[in-house]
Every structure is written in C-alpha cells, then in structure tokens.
Design a protein around this motif. Structure first.
Motif, short mmCIF file in Angstrom:
data_model
loop_
_atom_site.label_atom_id
_atom_site.label_comp_id
_atom_site.label_asym_id
_atom_site.label_seq_id
_atom_site.Cartn_x
_atom_site.Cartn_y
_atom_site.Cartn_z
N PRO A 48 -63.56 -22.29 -7.81
CA PRO A 48 -63.78 -22.08 -9.10
C PRO A 48 -62.82 -22.93 -9.25
O PRO A 48 -61.45 -22.33 -9.32
CB PRO A 48 -63.97 -21.49 -9.21
N VAL A 49 -62.00 -23.58 -10.66
CA VAL A 49 -60.80 -24.00 -11.47
C VAL A 49 -60.67 -23.33 -12.25
O VAL A 49 -61.42 -23.20 -13.18
CB VAL A 49 -60.74 -25.68 -11.65
N PRO A 50 -59.15 -22.33 -12.03
CA PRO A 50 -59.36 -21.60 -13.46
C PRO A 50 -58.96 -22.38 -15.47
O PRO A 50 -59.26 -23.29 -14.73
CB PRO A 50 -58.27 -20.87 -13.61
N ALA A 51 -59.47 -21.68 -15.80
CA ALA A 51 -59.32 -22.44 -16.86
C ALA A 51 -58.73 -22.71 -17.75
O ALA A 51 -58.24 -23.56 -18.94
CB ALA A 51 -60.14 -21.21 -18.04
N GLN A 52 -56.93 -21.68 -17.46
CA GLN A 52 -55.63 -22.46 -18.18
C GLN A 52 -55.36 -23.29 -17.22
O GLN A 52 -54.86 -24.21 -18.30
CB GLN A 52 -54.85 -21.23 -17.83
N PHE A 53 -56.02 -23.92 -15.62
CA PHE A 53 -55.51 -24.69 -15.06
C PHE A 53 -55.83 -26.15 -15.60
O PHE A 53 -54.83 -27.06 -15.21
CB PHE A 53 -55.94 -24.20 -13.48
N SER A 54 -57.22 -26.14 -16.34
CA SER A 54 -58.23 -26.99 -16.93
C SER A 54 -57.58 -27.25 -18.20
O SER A 54 -56.58 -28.85 -18.13
CB SER A 54 -59.72 -27.15 -16.89
N GLU A 55 -56.53 -26.53 -18.71
CA GLU A 55 -56.29 -26.84 -19.91
C GLU A 55 -54.87 -26.95 -19.77
O GLU A 55 -54.01 -27.81 -20.27
CB GLU A 55 -56.11 -25.83 -20.84
N ASP A 56 -54.21 -26.76 -18.51
CA ASP A 56 -52.61 -27.06 -18.78
C ASP A 56 -53.15 -29.24 -18.10
O ASP A 56 -52.21 -30.19 -18.49
CB ASP A 56 -51.91 -26.85 -17.67
N CYS A 57 -54.03 -28.88 -17.10
CA CYS A 57 -53.92 -30.21 -16.68
C CYS A 57 -54.41 -31.89 -17.60
O CYS A 57 -54.16 -33.13 -17.93
CB CYS A 57 -54.82 -30.29 -16.07
N LYS A 58 -54.89 -30.93 -19.07
CA LYS A 58 -55.09 -32.22 -20.23
C LYS A 58 -54.04 -32.39 -20.42
O LYS A 58 -54.10 -33.40 -21.36
CB LYS A 58 -56.62 -31.43 -21.13
N ALA A 59 -53.71 -31.75 -20.99
CA ALA A 59 -52.40 -31.87 -21.27
C ALA A 59 -51.47 -32.18 -20.67
O ALA A 59 -50.78 -33.19 -21.65
CB ALA A 59 -51.56 -30.42 -21.65
N VAL A 60 -51.59 -32.50 -19.64
CA VAL A 60 -50.63 -33.43 -18.90
C VAL A 60 -51.58 -34.58 -19.21
O VAL A 60 -50.56 -35.67 -18.97
CB VAL A 60 -50.73 -33.28 -17.10
N LEU A 61 -52.31 -34.81 -18.80
CA LEU A 61 -52.75 -35.98 -19.13
C LEU A 61 -53.16 -36.83 -20.94
O LEU A 61 -52.78 -37.65 -20.61
CB LEU A 61 -54.45 -36.60 -18.95
N LYS A 62 -52.51 -36.33 -21.35
CA LYS A 62 -52.20 -36.45 -22.75
C LYS A 62 -51.22 -36.33 -22.71
O LYS A 62 -50.29 -37.25 -24.28
CB LYS A 62 -53.07 -34.99 -23.69
N GLY A 63 -50.02 -36.40 -22.25
CA GLY A 63 -48.61 -37.47 -22.21
C GLY A 63 -47.93 -35.95 -22.46
O GLY A 63 -46.89 -36.33 -22.93
N ALA A 64 -48.33 -34.60 -22.23
CA ALA A 64 -47.39 -33.18 -22.71
C ALA A 64 -46.34 -33.56 -21.40
O ALA A 64 -46.81 -33.90 -20.54
CB ALA A 64 -48.20 -32.06 -22.57
N PRO A 65 -45.39 -32.43 -21.45
CA PRO A 65 -44.49 -32.20 -20.06
C PRO A 65 -44.51 -31.97 -19.15
O PRO A 65 -45.59 -30.73 -19.62
CB PRO A 65 -42.84 -31.89 -20.77
N GLU A 66 -43.99 -32.22 -18.29
CA GLU A 66 -44.59 -30.65 -16.66
C GLU A 66 -44.58 -29.56 -16.97
O GLU A 66 -43.20 -29.57 -17.51
CB GLU A 66 -45.22 -31.87 -15.99
N LEU A 67 -45.56 -28.51 -17.29
CA LEU A 67 -45.09 -26.91 -16.79
C LEU A 67 -44.53 -26.50 -16.20
O LEU A 67 -43.74 -25.93 -15.68
CB LEU A 67 -46.15 -26.31 -17.27
N GLU A 68 -44.57 -27.69 -14.59
CA GLU A 68 -44.29 -27.49 -13.70
C GLU A 68 -44.14 -28.48 -12.53
O GLU A 68 -44.34 -29.56 -12.61
CB GLU A 68 -45.02 -26.07 -12.68
N PHE A 79 -58.92 -32.74 -9.37
CA PHE A 79 -59.94 -33.94 -10.18
C PHE A 79 -60.51 -33.94 -9.25
O PHE A 79 -62.14 -34.60 -8.96
CB PHE A 79 -59.09 -35.12 -11.24
N ASP A 80 -60.13 -35.03 -7.58
CA ASP A 80 -60.99 -35.34 -6.84
C ASP A 80 -61.97 -34.45 -5.76
O ASP A 80 -62.86 -34.52 -5.63
CB ASP A 80 -60.14 -35.99 -6.17
N GLU A 81 -61.52 -33.10 -5.80
CA GLU A 81 -62.20 -32.10 -5.69
C GLU A 81 -63.48 -31.71 -6.05
O GLU A 81 -64.44 -31.78 -6.05
CB GLU A 81 -61.44 -30.49 -5.63
N GLY A 82 -63.62 -31.72 -7.77
CA GLY A 82 -64.29 -31.86 -8.84
C GLY A 82 -65.54 -33.01 -8.28
O GLY A 82 -66.61 -32.71 -8.39
#
Length: 394
Positions: A48-68, A79-82
């Motif tokens: 299972p994917v953690p909820a915070q990780f999903s939010e971070d991925c959504k922010a990256v896809l919207k153009g936000a700077p990568e957190l790490e 995404f591929d695993e999903g």
C-alpha cells in the motif's frame, strides 16, 4: 429399485451433456485465463502507498519542486505498480464472474437437457412399446396383431419388421397345424366309422351267419389296414419335422432299385435311367421318398400308362425325377399337391393326399427341394433336388 430403460437413457443423456459442458467450461476458462496473463515482472505484489507519498507525487505532477532527489522516478514507479495491481484485480474478478456465470448456465441447461432427454427417450422407445403390445396381444388363437412400424429403415424398424415376419410364420404354422389336425382327424374317423357300421349291422341280426361274420371281418381288416397306413404316413411326417437323426452316404439310384424290387407296377411301363447319384441323409427316409414318388406315378396314371424314373448328378446336386402319363393337371394346381391331404380332383380320390407332402417334407429336412410340373399331354413330372454326397448303398 430397478430403473426403467427410459430413466437410464435420460440419465445417460444428462451425464454426457453435463460432462461435455464441463469440458467446454474448463477450456473456455483456461483460454480466458491465458489471455489475461499477469505481468510476470510484478510477482511479489504491491505494498500500500502512504497517503503523504501520494500527496507529494500529486504536487510533483502539478509542477511543484521535488521534495527530494529522484522523487519523480519514485512516483512513476509507484504509478506503474498501481496499474499492475489494478489489472490483477480486474483479471481475477473477470475470471470469477466467468466461472460463476458458466457454472450457473451449465446447471440450468443440464436440467433442461434432462427434460429433453426424457422426451427423446420416450420417442425412441415408442416402437419398442408397440412391439411389446403386439407380443402381449399375440397368442395361439390370435396372431393377427402386427407392429407395422413406419419411418426410416433404422435398427428399430428392422426389429419391428422381423417381429412381424415372425408372427406371419407363426400364424401360417398354427393355421397349417390346425388344418392338418382337422384333416387327420377326419381321415382317421373314416375307417373307424366303417368298422363301427359294419359291426353294428352284423350284431343287429339275431343270428348272423358264418359268411356274414367273415365279410364283417374282411371289412374291418380293410378298415384297420387303411387306418394303419394313415398312421404310418403321419408318423413319417412327424419324423421328418423332428429333423434328421441319421445322416449317411446314400445312392438315390440304389434306393429306386430297392423300391422297384418289392413293388408291383401292374400294366405300367417303366422307363429307367438310373445313374449313380450320391447324396447323404437318412436311408430309410430317402427310400420312403423314392417309394412315394413311384407309388404316386403308378397309382395316378392311365391304364397301360408310362412311368419315367431318372437319377442323375450335376453341379447343383443330386436329382431324382419321376414322370408319368395321366390326367391333365393345371399348372396352377401343381405346387398345391405338396400340401398335406390335398387330392387333385382329376387324379381320383383314393389315397390320403399325404404322398407328395411326405416327399416335400423329406426333401426339405435333407436340405433339398421338391417341385412338380404338369406334362403337356397329361400326367406330372416331380423333381427332387438334394445336396450332393458320396456314393453308398441305400
């Protein structure tokens, strides 16, 4: 509990249909499962994917700077695993639905096939029921029932036709037997009536003379001889109907010579052409056959008439032919002379009408056949054809 044929056929149809349907369902299930193969690269499953990780991925896809560093790659891999997990779930649900619907459909159609099998089995067995009904209706006194099955000439039609043919033969046999018994009773009653009338006439006198008693004795003796000859003929017919108890090599020419040695032919002129004619069978019956033919040819003849006797062997077997002069006989009546107690009106009423019947019966039991053809100028030509054999004295 004993199951009827109809029930057994219905069960057989149902089991075969259910087995065939189960095979079809299994094949379809295997083919569909193979077409929806899982991605072999994802054999370990997806956590299972953690909820915070999903939010971070959504922010990256919207153009936000990568957190790490490498966050975009991690998101792509998640995404591929999903996608793989979703495909696996959808595949399993599809197979489950396919199996559930297939088994339900197979069960319903199996029930319907059982009902259809019951109806089909009843229709298939309908001719058998008709044959059973005809067999139950048949008896010694009523053999008129017939199946008369129509439709295609399949195995059941052949069975019904064979059963009808058997009833025809039985009816003919019983009819002939009743006619034979009636005729035999009549013939035996005649000498008994003569004896009784002769004795009653003499005993009715107060003091019969010696001459009257002697005449009575002569009449009774003649009637007894008549009855004895008839009984002997009937026993011969019964013996031939029972089949052959003895089979030996026999020469028909020798049989004819033995018959002529002990017979007075009167003023009849004999024309003999006796060749060695080997056959096999009962010597006593074959000599009786020859004796009946000679007796018939000499008795039913004209004064000073002719008798031709021929024995010969060819590729078809052994032949014995006896022809004579005499009254003109209609060709349509010739074969009827072989029926028991049949007397031709133009050949007189003496005799029992059993001579040629015995000839035909003896020929048949030896595997042969007797036939008769009227001579154009009068008289009859009787030919007996028997299987060939080795020569021996009669």
């Amino acid at each position: 509990m004993r199951l009827t044929v109809r029930v057994r056929l219905t069960l057989l149809y149902t089991v075969l249909f259910a087995a065939g349907g189960a095979v079809v369902v299994a094949i379809i299930y295997a083919l569909v499962a193979a077409s929806l193969a899982e991605d072999k690269a994802s054999g370990k499953g997806v956590e299972p994917v953690p909820a915070q990780f999903s939010e971070d991925c959504k922010a990256v896809l919207k153009g936000a700077p990568e957190l790490e560093p490498g966050m975009r790659n991690k998101c792509q891999r998640a995404f591929d695993e999903g996608v793989v997990a979703g495909a696996r779930t959808q595949r399993q649900e599809t197979l489950d639905n396919l199996l559930r619907y297939s088994v339900t459909t197979l069960a319903v159609v199996t029930v319907l096939s059982a009902a259809a099998g019951w109806l089909v089995a009843g229709r298939v067995l309908r001719p058998v029921h008709r044959i059973t009904a005809a067999a139950r209706a048949a008896s010694e006194h009523n053999l008129a029932a017939r199946v008369s099955l129509g439709g295609p000439r399949d195995e059941l039609r052949q069975l019904a036709d064979t059963f009808d043919a058997m009833l025809d033969r039985l009816e003919a046999a019983f009819t002939g037997q009743r006619r034979f018994i009636a005729n035999a009773s009549h013939e035996l009653r005649t000498p008994l009536t003569v004896m009784r009338a002769t004795i009653d006439v003499v005993l009715a006198k107060p003091a019969p003379s010696r001459d009257e008693l002697l005449r009575m004795a002569d009449d009774v003796r003649a009637a007894v001889g008549h009855a004895e000859a008839l009984i002997e003929a009937l026993l011969t017919l019964a013996r031939t109907d029972a089949g052959l108890a003895v089979r030996e090599p026999v020469d028909l020419a020798t049989c004819v010579e033995d018959v002529l040695d002990g017979k007075d032919t009167g003023d009849r002129r004999l024309h003999l052409s006796l060749q060695a004619t080997p056959t096999s069978g009962d010597p006593i019956l074959l000599e009786r056959l020859a004796a009946n033919l000679v007796d018939n040819a000499t008795r039913y003849n004209v004064d000073g008439g002719d008798v031709w006797i021929t024995t010969a062997a060819d590729d078809s077997g052994a032949l014995l032919t006896v022809a004579n002069t005499g009254p003109v006989i209609d060709p349509a009546d010739a074969e009827g002379l072989f029926r028991p107690f049949h007397r031709h009106t133009r050949t007189g009423t003496d005799g029992f009408g059993l001579g040629l019947a015995i000839v035909a019966s003896i020929a048949t039991v030896h595997g042969g056949r007797a036939s008769a053809v009227p001579n154009p100028g009068g008289g009859l030509r009787v030919t007996v054809r028997l299987p060939a054999g080795t020569v021996n004295a009669c």
